[in-house]
Design a protein around this motif. Sequence first.
Motif, PDB file in Angstrom:
ATOM      1  N   LYS A   1       0.827  -1.215   0.000  1.00  0.00           N
ATOM      2  CA  LYS A   1       0.000   0.000   0.000  1.00  0.00           C
ATOM      3  C   LYS A   1       0.858   1.261   0.000  1.00  0.00           C
ATOM      4  O   LYS A   1       0.306   2.370   0.008  1.00  0.00           O
ATOM      5  N   ASP A   2       2.176   1.114   0.051  1.00  0.00           N
ATOM      6  CA  ASP A   2       3.021   2.281  -0.209  1.00  0.00           C
ATOM      7  C   ASP A   2       2.685   2.759  -1.624  1.00  0.00           C
ATOM      8  O   ASP A   2       2.704   1.960  -2.576  1.00  0.00           O
ATOM      9  N   THR A   3       2.390   4.037  -1.759  1.00  0.00           N
ATOM     10  CA  THR A   3       1.713   4.523  -2.972  1.00  0.00           C
ATOM     11  C   THR A   3       2.476   5.661  -3.619  1.00  0.00           C
ATOM     12  O   THR A   3       2.891   6.616  -2.945  1.00  0.00           O
ATOM     13  N   ILE A   4       2.656   5.570  -4.940  1.00  0.00           N
ATOM     14  CA  ILE A   4       3.217   6.650  -5.752  1.00  0.00           C
ATOM     15  C   ILE A   4       2.052   7.418  -6.375  1.00  0.00           C
ATOM     16  O   ILE A   4       1.245   6.837  -7.092  1.00  0.00           O
ATOM     17  N   MET A   5       1.984   8.691  -6.112  1.00  0.00           N
ATOM     18  CA  MET A   5       0.885   9.530  -6.593  1.00  0.00           C
ATOM     19  C   MET A   5       1.339  10.328  -7.814  1.00  0.00           C
ATOM     20  O   MET A   5       2.400  10.959  -7.800  1.00  0.00           O
ATOM     21  N   VAL A   6       0.522  10.321  -8.889  1.00  0.00           N
ATOM     22  CA  VAL A   6       0.785  11.091 -10.100  1.00  0.00           C
ATOM     23  C   VAL A   6      -0.362  12.096 -10.257  1.00  0.00           C
ATOM     24  O   VAL A   6      -1.520  11.705 -10.306  1.00  0.00           O
ATOM     25  N   GLN A   7      -0.038  13.381 -10.359  1.00  0.00           N
ATOM     26  CA  GLN A   7      -1.025  14.443 -10.126  1.00  0.00           C
ATOM     27  C   GLN A   7      -0.943  15.544 -11.175  1.00  0.00           C
ATOM     28  O   GLN A   7       0.115  15.849 -11.719  1.00  0.00           O
ATOM     29  N   SER A   8      -2.094  16.179 -11.439  1.00  0.00           N
ATOM     30  CA  SER A   8      -2.167  17.471 -12.134  1.00  0.00           C
ATOM     31  C   SER A   8      -3.505  18.100 -11.765  1.00  0.00           C
ATOM     32  O   SER A   8      -4.165  17.661 -10.829  1.00  0.00           O
ATOM     33  N   HIS A   9      -3.908  19.140 -12.508  1.00  0.00           N
ATOM     34  CA  HIS A   9      -5.245  19.717 -12.310  1.00  0.00           C
ATOM     35  C   HIS A   9      -5.941  19.850 -13.647  1.00  0.00           C
ATOM     36  O   HIS A   9      -5.323  20.163 -14.661  1.00  0.00           O
ATOM     37  N   HIS A  10      -7.255  19.577 -13.648  1.00  0.00           N
ATOM     38  CA  HIS A  10      -8.021  19.572 -14.894  1.00  0.00           C
ATOM     39  C   HIS A  10      -8.806  20.858 -15.118  1.00  0.00           C
ATOM     40  O   HIS A  10      -9.406  21.039 -16.179  1.00  0.00           O
ATOM     41  N   ASP A  11      -8.823  21.753 -14.148  1.00  0.00           N
ATOM     42  CA  ASP A  11      -9.594  22.991 -14.315  1.00  0.00           C
ATOM     43  C   ASP A  11      -8.771  24.023 -15.082  1.00  0.00           C
ATOM     44  O   ASP A  11      -7.564  23.904 -15.257  1.00  0.00           O
ATOM     45  N   SER A  12      -9.455  25.048 -15.552  1.00  0.00           N
ATOM     46  CA  SER A  12      -8.808  26.138 -16.290  1.00  0.00           C
ATOM     47  C   SER A  12      -9.686  27.365 -16.176  1.00  0.00           C
ATOM     48  O   SER A  12     -10.867  27.280 -15.834  1.00  0.00           O
ATOM     49  N   VAL A  13      -9.103  28.529 -16.496  1.00  0.00           N
ATOM     50  CA  VAL A  13      -9.900  29.755 -16.455  1.00  0.00           C
ATOM     51  C   VAL A  13     -10.436  30.132 -17.828  1.00  0.00           C
ATOM     52  O   VAL A  13     -11.474  30.791 -17.938  1.00  0.00           O
ATOM     53  N   PHE A  14      -9.713  29.755 -18.879  1.00  0.00           N
ATOM     54  CA  PHE A  14     -10.238  29.891 -20.235  1.00  0.00           C
ATOM     55  C   PHE A  14     -10.171  28.485 -20.847  1.00  0.00           C
ATOM     56  O   PHE A  14     -10.560  27.531 -20.194  1.00  0.00           O
ATOM     57  N   TYR A  15      -9.692  28.335 -22.077  1.00  0.00           N
ATOM     58  CA  TYR A  15      -9.627  26.996 -22.671  1.00  0.00           C
ATOM     59  C   TYR A  15      -8.519  26.143 -22.075  1.00  0.00           C
ATOM     60  O   TYR A  15      -8.601  24.921 -22.092  1.00  0.00           O
ATOM     61  N   GLY A  16      -7.466  26.761 -21.564  1.00  0.00           N
ATOM     62  CA  GLY A  16      -6.469  26.054 -20.776  1.00  0.00           C
ATOM     63  C   GLY A  16      -5.809  24.874 -21.469  1.00  0.00           C
ATOM     64  O   GLY A  16      -5.721  23.790 -20.891  1.00  0.00           O
ATOM     65  N   ALA A  17      -5.306  25.086 -22.690  1.00  0.00           N
ATOM     66  CA  ALA A  17      -4.630  23.992 -23.384  1.00  0.00           C
ATOM     67  C   ALA A  17      -3.355  23.591 -22.661  1.00  0.00           C
ATOM     68  O   ALA A  17      -3.106  22.401 -22.413  1.00  0.00           O
ATOM     69  N   VAL A  18      -2.534  24.581 -22.303  1.00  0.00           N
ATOM     70  CA  VAL A  18      -1.301  24.306 -21.561  1.00  0.00           C
ATOM     71  C   VAL A  18      -1.585  24.193 -20.081  1.00  0.00           C
ATOM     72  O   VAL A  18      -1.132  23.257 -19.417  1.00  0.00           O
TER      73      VAL A  18
END
Length: 519
Positions: free
Chosen positions: A296-313
Amino acid sequence: MLKNAAIALAAAGTLLLASCGSSTAPSGGGRSVVDAAPCARSTAPEAQGMPSTERIFGWIEDLVGIGYRRTGTLEGEKAAAYVKCQFESLGLQDVHYETAKSWNWSATRSRLKVNGEAVDSFPVAHTYVTLDQPSVFSTGPDGLTAEIVDVGAGVPLQSVQGKIVMFDLKFLMPPALLALQIEFLWDPGLTTLEPTLVIGNPFVTSYATAVERAMEGGAVGFIGVLSDYFDSNKYYNEFYRRTQVTIPGVWVTKKEGARIRQMMGGGNRSANLVMEGFRKEATGRAVVGFLPGKSKDTIMVQSHHDSVFYGAVEDGSGTAAVLAQAQYYASQPAESRQKTMMFATFDTHFSGYQVHREFVRKYVIDKETPYNIVANVTLEHIGKQGIKGADDQLEITDKPELRAIIENMGPTLKLGMINSVIRHDLRRTALISGHVLCPIGALPTDAGFICAAGVPTASLIAGPNYLYDAADTLDKVAKDDLVPVTKVFIDLIDAIDATPTALIGLPLKSPLYESGAQD
């Protein structure tokens, strides 16, 4: 004058997607989510193993096609549902939402006039609010009229009671500021020896200091001049949660700021500011899924999916990078993993990081789950370089934006990252020590809270000047780097998986968590 009243929120029948194919048409450009893969486990070759450039870019296209993915909007919910669907399609287990209360802020009307003449402006996000409460706000149909006090690049040093303060917004954190923390830089062509080293990113600015002093002095509104920005006023700043702004404000370009100052030269300094809108409570979501390992030792891979406009980058590219890792590891046999893998994307990145904080409390501080997160990998902003060109116009070069992997890993993992960056030729990439930044709660990325909580972290980040702007569109994505980034972080995750937990990194916890200041 300010009319800020708490409002009771009505229960809204918002639509959460049950599958990637159940979306209606998006509110913005790009491909519709209708065209995305169904949630059934996919056996198509493109959904197996190392994803191609087009596969990764396709995820970004889908997210951009959803529209402005702001927390508390239908588009924001669709973005979370889209990621959940993709996790399920790739074969992740226990895919679910983690939620927390956040805010949805919107200006429905905004206008600025100086000496009776219209000035092109854009409302400053998260302003004119009631402290810690839902609210509706309005200056009234005729707006508020007051004298302008121009403080330039400084802050009000005297009473500005009843005045509108005008100040120059300064970007305070150029890449050169982190020079002493650089452990390694891969730039064989020496392309980083350029003016962008001393140009700050749009995140760390003089905003909080200037606006707090204006409010303390009794100002009724403010005009922020985007003096370090390219020629756009579509700058949608994050909600800096320790600066709750109770007065209205607007952004103007450097050119419009100069025009205002010219109009004020004759002695007439009258401004009329109109702003109407609301702030309501909203549900923030993290999408979480797992691939079990031998522990159960866990490697977490993360980002965020929200944006303020179209947020391609920001952060379609980061979310797609997480999906790329999820596809690769879901294609590997379960017995190959020593550790469990967790994949997560968040919203509330722009509205106060409430989901991030609640996630860290639940999984790391209070340990309410069986998962022991022993390392975090965060992926953000795989974009092309943006510069101010002639006449302050935004120009995009053929180079990737200078980026950093801010990390506080152990020496063996550091060396492995360096070798991997060279092997996959991930140019214009620096390794920056996070050993000081993490414990003081100063990591300027989506991983800031989990790193401050003592989890060893490697956070990929870049700060192109268009991140908070409507200009963050598909053409800004550094497509050629999508696969190399994926490969570099596969190498890192494989190395973390093979490393005894005690040797991954030095888990220094921020004293801010002990004092509660992180809240």
